[in-house]
Design a protein around this motif. Structure first.
Motif, short mmCIF file in Angstrom:
data_model
loop_
_atom_site.label_atom_id
_atom_site.label_comp_id
_atom_site.label_asym_id
_atom_site.label_seq_id
_atom_site.Cartn_x
_atom_site.Cartn_y
_atom_site.Cartn_z
N PRO A 1 40.16 13.44 25.89
CA PRO A 1 41.31 12.72 26.53
C PRO A 1 42.18 11.59 26.42
N VAL A 2 40.84 10.22 26.47
CA VAL A 2 41.59 9.18 26.11
C VAL A 2 42.58 9.39 24.70
N LYS B 1 44.59 14.10 32.07
CA LYS B 1 43.86 14.52 33.18
C LYS B 1 43.99 16.33 33.00
N LEU B 2 45.43 16.53 31.74
CA LEU B 2 45.00 18.44 31.51
C LEU B 2 44.41 18.08 30.78
N ALA B 3 43.86 17.40 29.83
CA ALA B 3 42.51 17.18 28.78
C ALA B 3 41.35 17.51 29.45
N GLU B 4 40.89 16.28 30.33
CA GLU B 4 39.89 16.82 31.05
C GLU B 4 39.57 18.13 31.61
N GLU C 1 44.41 25.42 23.96
CA GLU C 1 44.92 25.80 26.45
C GLU C 1 45.99 24.30 26.57
N LEU C 2 45.79 23.55 26.24
CA LEU C 2 45.95 21.90 26.15
C LEU C 2 47.81 22.16 25.70
N LEU D 1 38.37 20.74 28.42
CA LEU D 1 37.00 20.23 27.15
C LEU D 1 36.28 21.53 27.34
N ALA D 2 36.55 22.26 27.67
CA ALA D 2 35.08 22.69 27.96
C ALA D 2 35.57 23.80 26.41
N ALA D 3 36.67 23.96 26.07
CA ALA D 3 37.27 24.83 25.02
C ALA D 3 36.12 23.89 23.37
#
Lengths: 289, 153
Positions: A276-277, A249-252, A232-233, A255-257
């Motif tokens: 995300p960090v 931000k995209l990673a945040e 997804e990312l 995260l449901a993945a």
């Protein structure tokens, strides 16, 4: 390839001198035999409350499993190459910066002298491997030998297969295609070093002259029971200029993945929270490489 | 069949099962009790020895894998009774406390200084992440190593 096993007596460890000998000894040993590379996982079986295998076949004296070969189109790494040797051999090559970071950060110096690439891939119960997400980022292929011949599979496929390999299978080499990609490895141990990381993000990408990213591959380790890609990312970042804060931000948002695993060093939610960090840090490191 | 290897310059052989951890053979059979079996997980570093010159945790090394290798323990660091430069600097800085971790610290630093003659403080700390001191005597130990890096004897 097959032949009479050269196993000595009832000893629990036989050091094979050739790949054929190892495949043969493991096949003869059936499900009770286990390949033994660096030993840093197998030797701790008693501490985990596990019964040791009845018989081990040592791979460390098989020369072809201890070499790193660099060709124009690919490099190949023998299964018994240690983390320390990987660092020494590949440091300074931009494409492999992520893999070097993974090998350099794992465990501690005396374990890195023992622990091998192949052993790391085969430790199916170990969720915090640094090398596996890094190898996913590099699109590595795993070569397996068994009495019927040899095959190459993706890292993802190997992880699916590794608990059910036919007796007599030896992981022999890892092949990585050469490319102009850059890579970076971000990990979060609870101490500065020497601990298992709570979460790992290993990122590889091709950057165009305008900074847009292609062929992005992101491996995530230690968050779930086994490392895996983050498609997804990867899709969200492809074709866009790689900007670390935006990648975070995209990673945040995706995260449901993941379904974070609870463990002694961290609960599952925490592993997700730091991801995300780590994506941002990996992107920063990749851009500065 | 005996497994033969070199320990501190002497040819030795053992009849132990080849999966026996090296640390147990060193201590129980050859009475080389400098290396300590503490965590048996490769985390604490108290059992670190040099195998063919590389520092390794002997709790995770089966003796069957060191056949034909050169093993050097803390008992082999001094030459003809003369302490090594790492040993000397530690003595001068009065670093030793309970002594449990210390043989492993010396082995790690011996290999580290051979490969990195002039390390910085952070590099020294990074080299020692696999050697745990529960007396928490790290700072004095790192001070001594820094002094060695600066040419102290």
């Amino acid at each position: 390839m097959a032949g009479r096993s050269p196993v000595r007596g009832r000893q629990s460890l036989f050091m094979a001198s050739s790949l054929d000998e190892a495949v043969s000894a493991l096949a003869d040993g059936g499900g009770g035999a286990a390949a033994f590379a660096g030993g840093t996982w197998i030797m701790r079986a008693p501490i985990r409350g596990e019964a040791p295998a009845a018989f081990h076949v040592g791979l460390g004296r098989i020369r072809e499993l201890t070499t790193i070969e660099t060709g124009p189109d690919e490099i190949s790494i023998g299964a018994c190459v240690t983390h320390a040797r990987l660092v020494a051999a590949l440091t300074g090559q931009r494409q492999f910066a992520g893999l070097v970071g993974a090998a350099r950060g794992a465990a501690n110096p005396a374990v890195r002298e023992l622990a091998t690439v192949g052993g790391n891939l085969c430790a199916a119960q170990f969720p915090a491997s640094d090398l596996i997400p890094a190898l996913m980022g590099l699109d590595a292929k795993i070569e397996l030998a068994n009495p019927a011949g040899a095959e190459r599979v993706s890292v993802e496929r190997f992880l699916e297969m590794r608990r059910t390999l036919v007796p007599g299978t030896v992981l022999t080499r890892i092949f990585i295609p050469r490319s102009g990609a850059r890579s970076a490895h971000a990990r979060l141990p609870m101490r500065k070093a020497g601990d298992y990381p709570v979460a790992i993000v290993s990122m590889a990408a091709d950057l165009d002259a305008d900074g847009s990213a292609h062929d992005i591959r992101i491996g995530v380790g230690s968050v779930e029971a086994a490392a895996r890609r983050w498609p997804e990312l990867e899709a969200g970042l492809t074709g866009r200029r790689l900007i670390p804060s935006e990648a975070q931000k995209l990673a945040e948002g995706s995260l449901a993945a993941f379904n974070g695993r609870d463990g002694i060093e961290a609960p599952g939610w925490y592993r997700l929270q730091v991801l995300p960090v780590l994506v941002r840090r990996a992107a920063e490191a990749l851009l500065s490489s | 069949m005996p497994l033969a290897f070199d320990i501190n310059g002497e040819e030795r052989a053992t009849q132990r099962d080849p999966m026996t951890p090296l640390i147990d053979v060193l201590r129980e059979e050859f009475f080389l009790t400098g290396a300590k079996p503490v965590c048996r997980e490769g985390f604490c570093g108290a059992c670190t020895v040099l195998i063919d010159g590389r520092p390794m945790v002997s709790c995770l090394v089966p003796v069957g894998t060191v056949e034909g290798c050169q093993v050097r323990t803390v008992e082999g660091l001094a030459t003809a009774g003369e302490p090594s430069r790492v040993q000397k600097i530690m003595e001068e800085h009065d670093v030793v406390q309970c002594g449990m971790c210390f043989p492993g610290m010396l082995i790690t630093l011996t290999a580290f200084f051979r490969d990195n003659p002039n390390p910085g403080r952070d590099e020294i700390k990074a080299a020692l992440v696999g050697n745990i001191c529960r007396c928490t005597g790290y700072e004095r130990l790192v001070d001594a190593a820094v002094a060695l890096a600066r040419g102290g004897e």
